[in-house]
Design a protein around this motif. Structure first.
Motif, mmCIF file in Angstrom:
data_model
loop_
_atom_site.group_PDB
_atom_site.id
_atom_site.type_symbol
_atom_site.label_atom_id
_atom_site.label_comp_id
_atom_site.label_asym_id
_atom_site.label_seq_id
_atom_site.Cartn_x
_atom_site.Cartn_y
_atom_site.Cartn_z
ATOM 1 N N ARG A 12 -55.353 80.818 36.509
ATOM 2 C CA ARG A 12 -55.653 80.210 35.212
ATOM 3 C C ARG A 12 -54.424 79.458 34.677
ATOM 4 O O ARG A 12 -54.537 78.348 34.164
ATOM 5 C CB ARG A 12 -56.114 81.279 34.221
ATOM 6 N N GLU A 16 -54.399 75.547 33.779
ATOM 7 C CA GLU A 16 -54.023 75.097 32.438
ATOM 8 C C GLU A 16 -52.784 74.218 32.492
ATOM 9 O O GLU A 16 -52.688 73.217 31.769
ATOM 10 C CB GLU A 16 -53.782 76.294 31.528
ATOM 11 N N ARG A 19 -53.733 70.730 33.417
ATOM 12 C CA ARG A 19 -54.325 70.023 32.261
ATOM 13 C C ARG A 19 -53.242 69.577 31.277
ATOM 14 O O ARG A 19 -53.301 68.456 30.755
ATOM 15 C CB ARG A 19 -55.358 70.911 31.563
ATOM 16 N N HIS A 20 -52.264 70.419 31.048
ATOM 17 C CA HIS A 20 -51.180 70.062 30.118
ATOM 18 C C HIS A 20 -50.388 68.863 30.642
ATOM 19 O O HIS A 20 -50.030 67.967 29.871
ATOM 20 C CB HIS A 20 -50.243 71.252 29.907
#
Length: 94
Positions: A12, A16, A19-20
């Motif tokens: 995860r 994430e 995406r950042h």
């Protein structure tokens, strides 16, 4: 926390993190398009990319540990038993 839970959490974090990084690239492009300074945003992107490397390395270690546990379940249990006291003995923040 079980190893499977640790792997799920690390996966995860990697997702994430990606995406950042994508979002930060878009923000930098927008700043440059608007003629605004992007140096702070670029430095932050560098930090995100460094952190992403740490996330990927952590996931890799966990996956190797899971592979060892699958092939050598007794050795994996021994490793966990040895790691727990060492982790508890570490000072906070390290």
């Amino acid at each position: 926390m079980a190893l499977a839970d640790d792997i799920e959490m690390a996966e995860r974090h990697v997702r994430e993190g990606e995406r950042h990084i994508i979002r930060q690239h878009a923000l930098i492009a927008q700043l440059k398009q608007d003629g605004l300074p992007a140096d702070v945003a670029v430095r932050f992107l560098d930090l995100l990319e460094d952190l992403q490397l740490v996330h990927r390395q952590h996931l890799s270690r966990l996956l190797r540990k899971a592979a060892v546990a699958k092939c050598y379940p007794q050795r994996a249990r021994q490793t966990q038993d040895e790691e727990l006291p060492a982790l508890r003995a570490q000072p906070k923040g390290k």
